[in-house]
Design an enzyme around this catalytic site. Structure first.
Site, mmCIF file in Angstrom:
data_model
loop_
_atom_site.group_PDB
_atom_site.id
_atom_site.type_symbol
_atom_site.label_atom_id
_atom_site.label_comp_id
_atom_site.label_asym_id
_atom_site.label_seq_id
_atom_site.Cartn_x
_atom_site.Cartn_y
_atom_site.Cartn_z
ATOM 1 N N PHE A 141 -3.141 2.348 -1.180
ATOM 2 C CA PHE A 141 -2.599 2.854 -0.894
ATOM 3 C C PHE A 141 -1.971 4.280 -0.944
ATOM 4 C CE2 PHE A 141 1.847 5.127 -0.142
ATOM 5 C CZ PHE A 141 2.260 4.816 1.486
ATOM 6 N N ASP A 226 -6.366 9.151 -7.089
ATOM 7 C CA ASP A 226 -5.210 9.368 -6.414
ATOM 8 C C ASP A 226 -4.269 8.612 -7.658
ATOM 9 O OD1 ASP A 226 -2.403 8.729 -5.004
ATOM 10 O OD2 ASP A 226 -3.353 8.479 -3.941
ATOM 11 N N LYS A 255 4.949 13.183 -5.527
ATOM 12 C CA LYS A 255 5.237 12.691 -5.779
ATOM 13 C C LYS A 255 6.437 13.952 -7.390
ATOM 14 C CE LYS A 255 4.990 8.676 -3.953
ATOM 15 N NZ LYS A 255 3.849 7.718 -3.837
HETATM 16 C C1 LIG Z 1 2.816 7.946 -2.207
HETATM 17 C C2 LIG Z 1 2.052 7.358 -2.733
HETATM 18 C C3 LIG Z 1 1.474 8.162 -1.776
HETATM 19 C C4 LIG Z 1 1.505 9.508 -0.125
HETATM 20 O O1 LIG Z 1 2.280 10.169 -0.519
HETATM 21 P P1 LIG Z 1 3.608 10.845 0.386
HETATM 22 O O2 LIG Z 1 3.437 11.970 -0.191
HETATM 23 O O3 LIG Z 1 4.599 9.507 0.754
HETATM 24 O O4 LIG Z 1 2.648 11.385 1.400
HETATM 25 C C5 LIG Z 1 -0.370 8.824 -1.541
HETATM 26 N N1 LIG Z 1 -0.970 7.665 -2.714
HETATM 27 C C6 LIG Z 1 -0.044 6.586 -3.658
HETATM 28 C C7 LIG Z 1 -0.933 6.496 -4.667
HETATM 29 C C8 LIG Z 1 1.030 6.928 -3.538
HETATM 30 O O5 LIG Z 1 1.646 6.442 -4.334
#
Ligand SMILES: *Cc1c(COP(=O)(O)O)cnc(C)c1O
Length: 402
Positions: A141, A226, A255
């Protein structure tokens, strides 16, 4: 009609249905507590998917925002803003890399990392024009843009949104050999989450990131990590990659970088990689705005001053120990690192959502992830007594069953 019901009706009538929220309407947050419009209080065990590592309304971060708000909020990158230089230096040094590219959402930062890796491939590695590929992992994700869902393996994220962006190869999770085998002369990056949080808090075997680091070095490929959800203390270290003593080539943050107050995301890397982006080639009107920079700076300070990574590790270990003691035929597995914990229920439990609804009635906010997993991810600075209270509710609900 209760205010809650009328507000839910408005949201469902006038707001697009891209989420399926629990049936409550929040009005206030303070630390690890939130209250709804009826005045009912809850313990926040979701933390806005880890955007709230520092809790709601952290006083020092709010103060930083207010101070900056009175000076300069937004000015675009057409000029240098006072906060921007400080922010970039502090974040680069905090990560242990050299340069920062600031954006707003997590998905934007992932897109940015993809663009940087491709351009680096063409300019530095000598990949033929438009032939670059990036290796991704099943059940990843990384956000919701068209390019990012192009390498998702979740039908809900993809179906109906094609045509997709080419240039990605997908291999099984937690399989370094599969990644090595997928690398070819046009591979510019290996793009992973250190823990697959959205997929249900899936932890790879220890040594996975170390193996990926070695493989990426061997084939001259960028390791793109990520840590939008795992970063800034969540897993019991400032960054999850530190558990394996490696350094990524591109680190993606979002985040919690916004201190639970506003969006800011970033890609961090070495100068030799980041320098492939020249003026005019990438940007964002709000990316790196002074307000967001001031909040991010305060967030990094709070993380350090309050020693929240260590706290996350200690509290997380205690929670795991307690949860492991539950004996319930509903539970398939409990797993996690720091305060990022998943309770996977057996399919016979009938899905995690019902348990989250009961927990909400009892004043504990959790959210199911991928049908069968309850995620436990409170703010890292939650008071131990409040954490205990919430965990006891979880234990009691899972011990009793429905
Ligand atoms: C939440 C998340 C995203 C996307 O972030 P947004 O601010 O919602 O676009 C990407 N990678 C990971 C691992 C996430 O938890």
């Amino acid at each position: 009609m209760k205010l809650t019901d009328s507000l839910i009706e408005k949201a469902e009538t006038f707001g697009a249905h891209n989420y399926h929220p629990l049936p409550l309407v929040l009005r206030r947050g303070d630390g690890a507590k939130v209250a709804d419009v009826e005045g009912k209080e809850y313990i926040d065990f979701l933390s806005c998917y880890s955007a709230l590592n520092f809790g709601h309304q952290h006083p020092r971060i709010v103060q930083a925002l207010l101070n900056q708000l009175q000076k300069l909020a937004v000015c675009s990158r057409a000029f240098y803003a006072e906060e921007f230089g400080y922010f970039s230096e502090e974040l680069a040094k905090f990560v242990g890399l050299e340069m920062v590219l600031a954006m707003n959402s997590g998905a934007e930062a992932c897109e940015t990392a993809i663009k940087i890796a491709r351009k680096w491939g063409y300019e530095k590695k000598g990949v033929d024009a438009d032939q670059a590929n990036i290796i991704c992992v099943e059940n990843n994700f990384h956000g919701r843009t068209v390019t990012i869902v192009s390498f998702s393996t979740d039908p809900a994220y993809r179906d109906g949104f094609g045509p997709f962006t080419p240039g990605f190869k997908i291999v099984p999770f937690d399989n370094a050999d599969a990644i090595e085998n997928a690398i070819d002369k046009n591979t510019v990056g290996v793009f992973v989450e250190p823990i697959q949080a959205e997929a249900g808090i899936l932890l790879p075997k220890s040594g996975y990131l170390k193996d990926l680091r070695r493989i990426c070095d061997k084939y001259e490929v960028l390791l793109m990590v990520d840590e939008i959800q795992t970063g800034l203390g969540r897993t019991g270290a400032d960054f999850c990659f530190q558990h394996e003593n490696i350094q990524p080539d591109l680190l993606i943050l979002g985040k919690s970088l916004g201190g639970g107050l506003l969006p800011i995301s970033a890609v961090v890397g070495r100068t030799s990689v980041m320098e492939v982006i020249k003026p005019g080639q990438h940007g964002s009107t709000f990316g790196g705005n002074p307000l967001a920079c001031s909040v991010a700076r305060a967030s990094l300070k709070v993380l350090k001053d309050e020693d929240l990574s260590k706290r996350s590790l200690e509290l997380g270990n205690e929670v795991l120990k307690k949860l492991m003691k539950i004996s319930s035929p509903l539970i398939k597995e409990i797993r996690g690192k720091g305060l990022l914990i998943g309770i996977e229920l057996e399919p016979s439990a009938g899905g995690a959502r019902k348990y989250c609804e009961i927990l909400a009635q009892q004043g504990v906010l959790c959210k199911e992830t991928h049908d069968h997993v309850i995620r436990i991810a409170p703010p890292l600075n939650i008071e131990p007594s409040l954490l205990d209270q919430g965990i006891n509710s979880v234990i009691s609900v899972l011990s009793k069953g429905l």
